[in-house]
Design a protein around this motif. Structure first.
Motif, PDB file in Angstrom:
ATOM      1  N   ASN A  72       0.808  -1.213   0.000  1.00  0.00           N
ATOM      2  CA  ASN A  72       0.000   0.000   0.000  1.00  0.00           C
ATOM      3  C   ASN A  72       0.844   1.268   0.000  1.00  0.00           C
ATOM      4  O   ASN A  72       0.380   2.341  -0.367  1.00  0.00           O
ATOM      5  CB  ASN A  72      -0.942   0.009   1.215  1.00  0.00           C
ATOM      6  N   SER A  73       2.111   1.155   0.462  1.00  0.00           N
ATOM      7  CA  SER A  73       2.964   2.338   0.509  1.00  0.00           C
ATOM      8  C   SER A  73       3.608   2.646  -0.825  1.00  0.00           C
ATOM      9  O   SER A  73       4.219   3.695  -0.992  1.00  0.00           O
ATOM     10  CB  SER A  73       4.060   2.148   1.572  1.00  0.00           C
ATOM     11  N   ARG A  74       3.516   1.738  -1.778  1.00  0.00           N
ATOM     12  CA  ARG A  74       4.127   1.968  -3.078  1.00  0.00           C
ATOM     13  C   ARG A  74       3.373   3.049  -3.834  1.00  0.00           C
ATOM     14  O   ARG A  74       2.156   3.195  -3.720  1.00  0.00           O
ATOM     15  CB  ARG A  74       4.141   0.674  -3.896  1.00  0.00           C
ATOM     16  N   THR A  75       4.097   3.820  -4.661  1.00  0.00           N
ATOM     17  CA  THR A  75       3.496   4.953  -5.376  1.00  0.00           C
ATOM     18  C   THR A  75       3.528   4.723  -6.875  1.00  0.00           C
ATOM     19  O   THR A  75       4.313   3.899  -7.378  1.00  0.00           O
ATOM     20  CB  THR A  75       4.277   6.239  -5.065  1.00  0.00           C
ATOM     21  N   PRO A  76       2.697   5.469  -7.644  1.00  0.00           N
ATOM     22  CA  PRO A  76       2.756   5.378  -9.108  1.00  0.00           C
ATOM     23  C   PRO A  76       4.143   5.707  -9.657  1.00  0.00           C
ATOM     24  O   PRO A  76       4.579   5.117 -10.641  1.00  0.00           O
ATOM     25  CB  PRO A  76       1.718   6.415  -9.560  1.00  0.00           C
ATOM     26  N   GLU A  77       4.841   6.641  -8.989  1.00  0.00           N
ATOM     27  CA  GLU A  77       6.180   7.006  -9.448  1.00  0.00           C
ATOM     28  C   GLU A  77       7.151   5.832  -9.339  1.00  0.00           C
ATOM     29  O   GLU A  77       7.999   5.625 -10.221  1.00  0.00           O
ATOM     30  CB  GLU A  77       6.701   8.205  -8.652  1.00  0.00           C
ATOM     31  N   GLU A  78       7.033   5.045  -8.286  1.00  0.00           N
ATOM     32  CA  GLU A  78       7.905   3.875  -8.122  1.00  0.00           C
ATOM     33  C   GLU A  78       7.583   2.812  -9.161  1.00  0.00           C
ATOM     34  O   GLU A  78       8.492   2.186  -9.728  1.00  0.00           O
ATOM     35  CB  GLU A  78       7.745   3.302  -6.708  1.00  0.00           C
ATOM     36  N   VAL A  79       6.313   2.608  -9.416  1.00  0.00           N
ATOM     37  CA  VAL A  79       5.927   1.634 -10.436  1.00  0.00           C
ATOM     38  C   VAL A  79       6.395   2.112 -11.810  1.00  0.00           C
ATOM     39  O   VAL A  79       6.855   1.313 -12.642  1.00  0.00           O
ATOM     40  CB  VAL A  79       4.396   1.417 -10.430  1.00  0.00           C
ATOM     41  N   PHE A  80       6.321   3.417 -12.053  1.00  0.00           N
ATOM     42  CA  PHE A  80       6.774   3.949 -13.336  1.00  0.00           C
ATOM     43  C   PHE A  80       8.280   3.755 -13.509  1.00  0.00           C
ATOM     44  O   PHE A  80       8.750   3.460 -14.617  1.00  0.00           O
ATOM     45  CB  PHE A  80       6.428   5.428 -13.448  1.00  0.00           C
ATOM     46  N   ARG A  81       9.043   3.909 -12.441  1.00  0.00           N
ATOM     47  CA  ARG A  81      10.489   3.678 -12.534  1.00  0.00           C
ATOM     48  C   ARG A  81      10.778   2.222 -12.910  1.00  0.00           C
ATOM     49  O   ARG A  81      11.674   1.938 -13.703  1.00  0.00           O
ATOM     50  CB  ARG A  81      11.175   4.043 -11.211  1.00  0.00           C
TER      51      ARG A  81
END
Length: 254
Positions: free
Chosen positions: A6-15
């Motif tokens: 739940n702490s993961r962000t769209p920016e991390e997934v995009f990276r």
């Protein structure tokens, strides 16, 4: 564990998306000779994987079901020698684009992204050219939907059914005896030869009007698409089809 998701962000997934994409782009551009060599049609189903460290690998699909991540398209190696190399690379690129999106939105679902987070992730992805655009050199050109010529061509071809009975090639499928209405005795021997060739070169069964067939441009034998792992969609991209026997003969001769 769920709290970490739940702490993961769209920016991390995009990276992660961008790194996997970079690896696949390398495989299909600067390192394409090595990639082509690894996709030996004599091997089992192979997949192209983009990795989070901006590298790539060709490997067998995961054995566990369901796999940890969505799987890439299977068997990219089987069409390697049956298609023009550029068309084959472009086809792999298209499926790689689809796989990258599947992985990104798998993470989005796993990490519980809401509507706004999914939109943010998609917008970041959409700002990058697709792998297909990079490979084919169309990254800076208008999209096909905005090109009048290609748009009209697309509209004309849309109603057509997928190619059947080897329509991707110029050779007509020999007609079975019961469908041959000609009564010309002079052509009797020729018709018998044609009917004899209307057997699948792989399984040996007769031609059927409801089945997809493809003809080898080297030995001119006909095959069920399912017997040689060629679909109507894939046949559209094949300029010169070589059956497995002719492909292996060429490899032995080399």
């Amino acid at each position: 564990m769920e709290g970490a998701y739940n702490s993961r962000t769209p920016e991390e997934v995009f990276r992660d998306f961008r790194a996997r994409r970079a690896g696949i782009v390398k495989a299909l551009t600067t390192e394409v000779e090595r990639f082509y060599g690894l996709c030996d049609p004599e091997k089992e189903n192979l997949c192209l994987y983009g990795l989070p460290n901006e590298t790539w690998e060709v490997n067998l699909p995961a054995e566990e079901v369901p796999p940890e991540l969505p799987e890439p398209v299977l068997g990219i190696n089987f069409a390697r020698d049956g298609m023009d190399e550029k068309d084959w690379i472009a086809l792999v690129a298209v499926h790689s684009d689809a796989w990258l999106l599947a992985v990104a939105f798998y993470f989005g679902a796993r990490f519980g992204f809401d509507k706004e987070s999914r939109r943010r992730l998609f917008n970041m992805i959409n700002n990058l050219p697709t792998i297909y655009e990079v490979v084919t050199g169309t990254a800076k050109k208008p999209t096909k939907e905005k090109t009048p010529n290609s748009s009209s061509k697309s509209n004309k071809s849309a109603p057509k059914p997928p190619p059947r009975h080897g329509e991707a090639h110029t050779k007509p499928v020999p007609k079975p005896k019961e469908e041959d209405e000609s009564g010309d005795e002079e052509n009797g021997e020729e018709r018998e030869e044609e009917q004899g060739s209307a057997l699948c070169g792989s399984c040996g069964t007769n031609y059927g009007t409801d089945e997809f067939w493809i003809c080898c441009d080297v030995c001119e034998r006909w095959f069920h698409g399912k017997c040689v792992k060629i679909t109507p969609a894939r046949a559209e991209h094949i300029k010169q089809y070589k059956c497995p026997d002719c492909t292996s003969k060429r490899a032995r001769g080399a």
